[in-house]
Scaffold this active site. Structure first.
Site, PDB file in Angstrom:
ATOM      1  N   TYR A   1       0.945  -1.250  -0.074  1.00 33.03           N
ATOM      2  CA  TYR A   1       0.126   0.047   0.015  1.00 33.03           C
ATOM      3  C   TYR A   1       0.695   1.194  -0.071  1.00 33.03           C
ATOM      4  O   TYR A   1       1.999   1.236   0.461  1.00 33.03           O
ATOM      5  CB  TYR A   1      -0.893   0.009   1.145  1.00 33.03           C
ATOM      6  CG  TYR A   1      -0.197   0.003   2.475  1.00 33.03           C
ATOM      7  CD1 TYR A   1       0.274   0.964   3.275  1.00 33.03           C
ATOM      8  CD2 TYR A   1       0.007  -1.390   3.180  1.00 33.03           C
ATOM      9  CE1 TYR A   1       0.796   1.027   4.438  1.00 33.03           C
ATOM     10  CE2 TYR A   1       0.516  -1.431   4.394  1.00 33.03           C
ATOM     11  CZ  TYR A   1       1.375  -0.434   5.088  1.00 33.03           C
ATOM     12  OH  TYR A   1       1.888  -0.458   6.208  1.00 33.03           O
TER      13      TYR A   1
ATOM     14  N   GLY B   1       9.568  -0.471  10.996  1.00 30.15           N
ATOM     15  CA  GLY B   1       8.205   0.194  10.499  1.00 30.15           C
ATOM     16  C   GLY B   1       7.184   0.511  11.496  1.00 30.15           C
ATOM     17  O   GLY B   1       6.064   0.613  10.919  1.00 30.15           O
TER      18      GLY B   1
ATOM     19  N   HIS C   1       0.626   6.547  14.865  1.00 22.24           N
ATOM     20  CA  HIS C   1       0.531   7.130  14.034  1.00 22.24           C
ATOM     21  C   HIS C   1      -1.232   7.511  14.011  1.00 22.24           C
ATOM     22  O   HIS C   1      -2.015   6.526  14.391  1.00 22.24           O
ATOM     23  CB  HIS C   1       0.838   7.012  12.613  1.00 22.24           C
ATOM     24  CG  HIS C   1       0.303   5.683  12.023  1.00 22.24           C
ATOM     25  ND1 HIS C   1      -0.903   5.853  11.208  1.00 22.24           N
ATOM     26  CD2 HIS C   1       0.944   4.857  11.902  1.00 22.24           C
ATOM     27  CE1 HIS C   1      -1.026   4.604  10.731  1.00 22.24           C
ATOM     28  NE2 HIS C   1       0.057   3.817  11.252  1.00 22.24           N
TER      29      HIS C   1
ATOM     30  N   CYS D   1       1.335  -1.047  13.466  1.00 20.47           N
ATOM     31  CA  CYS D   1       1.595   0.133  14.108  1.00 20.47           C
ATOM     32  C   CYS D   1       0.541   0.261  15.200  1.00 20.47           C
ATOM     33  O   CYS D   1      -0.496  -0.479  15.214  1.00 20.47           O
ATOM     34  CB  CYS D   1       1.361   1.187  12.956  1.00 20.47           C
ATOM     35  SG  CYS D   1       2.760   1.324  11.917  1.00 20.47           S
TER      36      CYS D   1
ATOM     37  N   ASN E   1      -2.292   2.456  16.012  1.00 26.07           N
ATOM     38  CA  ASN E   1      -3.170   3.444  15.230  1.00 26.07           C
ATOM     39  C   ASN E   1      -4.027   4.236  16.343  1.00 26.07           C
ATOM     40  O   ASN E   1      -4.549   3.603  17.455  1.00 26.07           O
ATOM     41  CB  ASN E   1      -4.315   2.644  14.478  1.00 26.07           C
ATOM     42  CG  ASN E   1      -3.625   2.089  13.120  1.00 26.07           C
ATOM     43  OD1 ASN E   1      -4.268   1.583  12.511  1.00 26.07           O
ATOM     44  ND2 ASN E   1      -2.330   2.385  12.964  1.00 26.07           N
TER      45      ASN E   1
END
Length: 428
Positions: free
Chosen positions: A315, A329, A333, A351, A353
């Site tokens: 993506y 990575g 965020h 991540c 979120n």
């Protein structure tokens, strides 16, 4: 064991100066003292000779008349029956060089690298309880400026404000051989106010980091120094220059994420200031459990995994309020597309979120070096995947030191010898 020039910078054996059970070592930079240990003693009126001094002093390194001495050399000496000891170093013009004893008391170090190709005279004066001085001197010449020099750099720059989990990071432009790392580490000191116990840890042959035993105390002042100028670093290479950095620790902002509750708890100086719903990595791409710190902050960026994952799973997405946690990575965020799942379901690619509003709040309140601990996911954080210094126990961290660990006698009162987006990296 290394020979010749390298040995010149190694401290000698421990020196203890006793008199009536008291230890007294005083450093001074004064005019040259009269030699009371050699030559014919002065005479009293009437022709009788004065008694020889009870104390004695010897300089073992650098040896007298030594040539090609590294510019980093220290003065290694021993004394006997001394109640006071003074050390001075002067250049050929008689200008005194400032310096201090090392923390272990084994040698005297100049405050900075000596000049290349220059003659110096070291004088050690020992005075016994009889009040009579005995001196030892050594005149030596430093080596010519070497062609092969190792650059030393710090990730942090002067006056940066960083989080309580920030490790001090020093890098070398060339790999330091294992049997030279103890010498390098002896020339690296950290002083914090208030004082805090800590240690250096070699991450690789080109990188060393320092962390305290516990998170830095909020609002501490931290100064670290690498006396690398002229220091032998193996295979004919020498440190290019000394390096000193002063930073400040900010508020103790700590983030804790629990996969079970899908919540992030944020504390500042020990008090909870915010609880944030999160969505972590889904089962196929779980988030890492462990303690990380914020490595970098990006107000806006683009996550592009097309090359890594291919057109079917990859993506390319615009991201707001991104804070990197791992080299692999994982970020904190804003993810407006998962706000409906935040607090209940994991849907991310690893991540943390959060909503746009919470991402904005976190971005405004965090600093580089703020710690975050993620708990209860399917994958454990791999050491080395980010600044994982706090993912190791203290005992594990100590094993990365090239010097034996010695706890301070009173870490609460004694200085410890041995930060936003980064400002330009200082180098030496």
């Amino acid at each position: 064991m290394r020979a010749s020039q390298d040995q010149l910078i190694r401290p000698g054996g421990r020196r203890r100066v006793f008199a009536a059970g008291l230890l007294a070592v005083a450093l001074a930079f004064t005019s040259a003292c009269t030699d009371g240990g050699g030559g014919k003693p002065s005479s009293w009126q009437g022709g009788s000779e004065s008694p020889a001094p009870k104390a004695a002093a010897t300089i073992s390194e650098p040896a007298t008349d030594a040539k090609d001495v590294p510019a980093s050399t220290g003065i290694t000496f021993t004394t006997k029956d001394a109640v006071e000891t003074a050390v001075e170093l002067k250049d050929a013009a008689g200008k005194a060089v400032e310096g201090t004893l090392t923390a272990d008391g084994k040698t005297w170090l100049p405050a900075g690298a000596l000049e290349y190709g220059t003659s110096y005279t070291a004088t050690v004066t020992a005075t016994g309880d009889d009040g009579r001085p005995a001196t030892a001197t050594s005149t030596f010449t430093t080596m010519a400026k070497p062609a092969n020099q190792v650059r030393v750099s710090s990730f942090l720059g002067d006056n940066q404000v960083v989080g309580v989990g920030m490790p001090l990071i020093v890098k070398f432009s060339r790999a330091i051989p294992e049997d030279y790392r103890d010498d390098v580490q002896r020339r690296m000191t950290v002083t914090s106010t208030p004082a805090q116990e800590g240690i250096w840890h070699w991450v690789s042959p080109t990188e060393i980091r320092y962390r305290p035993k516990e998170f830095w105390k909020a609002n501490s002042k931290v100064s670290y120094r690498v006396q690398a100028g002229g220091l032998p670093m193996g295979d004919g290479w020498y440190g290019r220059a000394d390096l000193t950095v002063d930073v400040k620790i900010g508020a103790a902002l700590v983030m804790t994420v629990d996969n079970k509750t899908k919540r992030m708890t944020v504390t500042r100086n020990g008090s909870v200031v915010k609880t944030i719903p999160v969505s972590l990595g889904k089962k196929s791409t779980p988030s890492s459990s462990g303690t990380m710190v914020v490595i970098e902050k990006l107000r806006k960026t683009v996550f592009d995994t097309m090359e890594e994952l291919g057109p079917e799973e990859g993506y390319r997405t615009k991201i707001d309020f991104a804070q990197r946690l791992t080299w692999g990575g994982e970020f904190i965020h804003a993810a407006p597309w998962s706000e409906g799942q935040q607090g209940s379901t994991n849907v991310s690619h690893g991540c943390v979120n959060v909503s746009m509003a919470n991402g904005d709040w976190l971005f405004k309140n965090t600093q580089i070096g703020d710690p975050i601990t993620v708990k209860g996911t399917e994958r454990k954080l791999q050491n080395g995947n980010g600044w994982t210094d706090w993912n190791m126990s203290w005992d594990e961290y100590v094993k990365g030191s090239a010097l034996p660990y010695e706890p301070p006698a009173d870490p609460d009162t004694s200085p410890t010898p041995e930060a936003g987006t980064p400002t330009p990296t200082p180098t030496a």
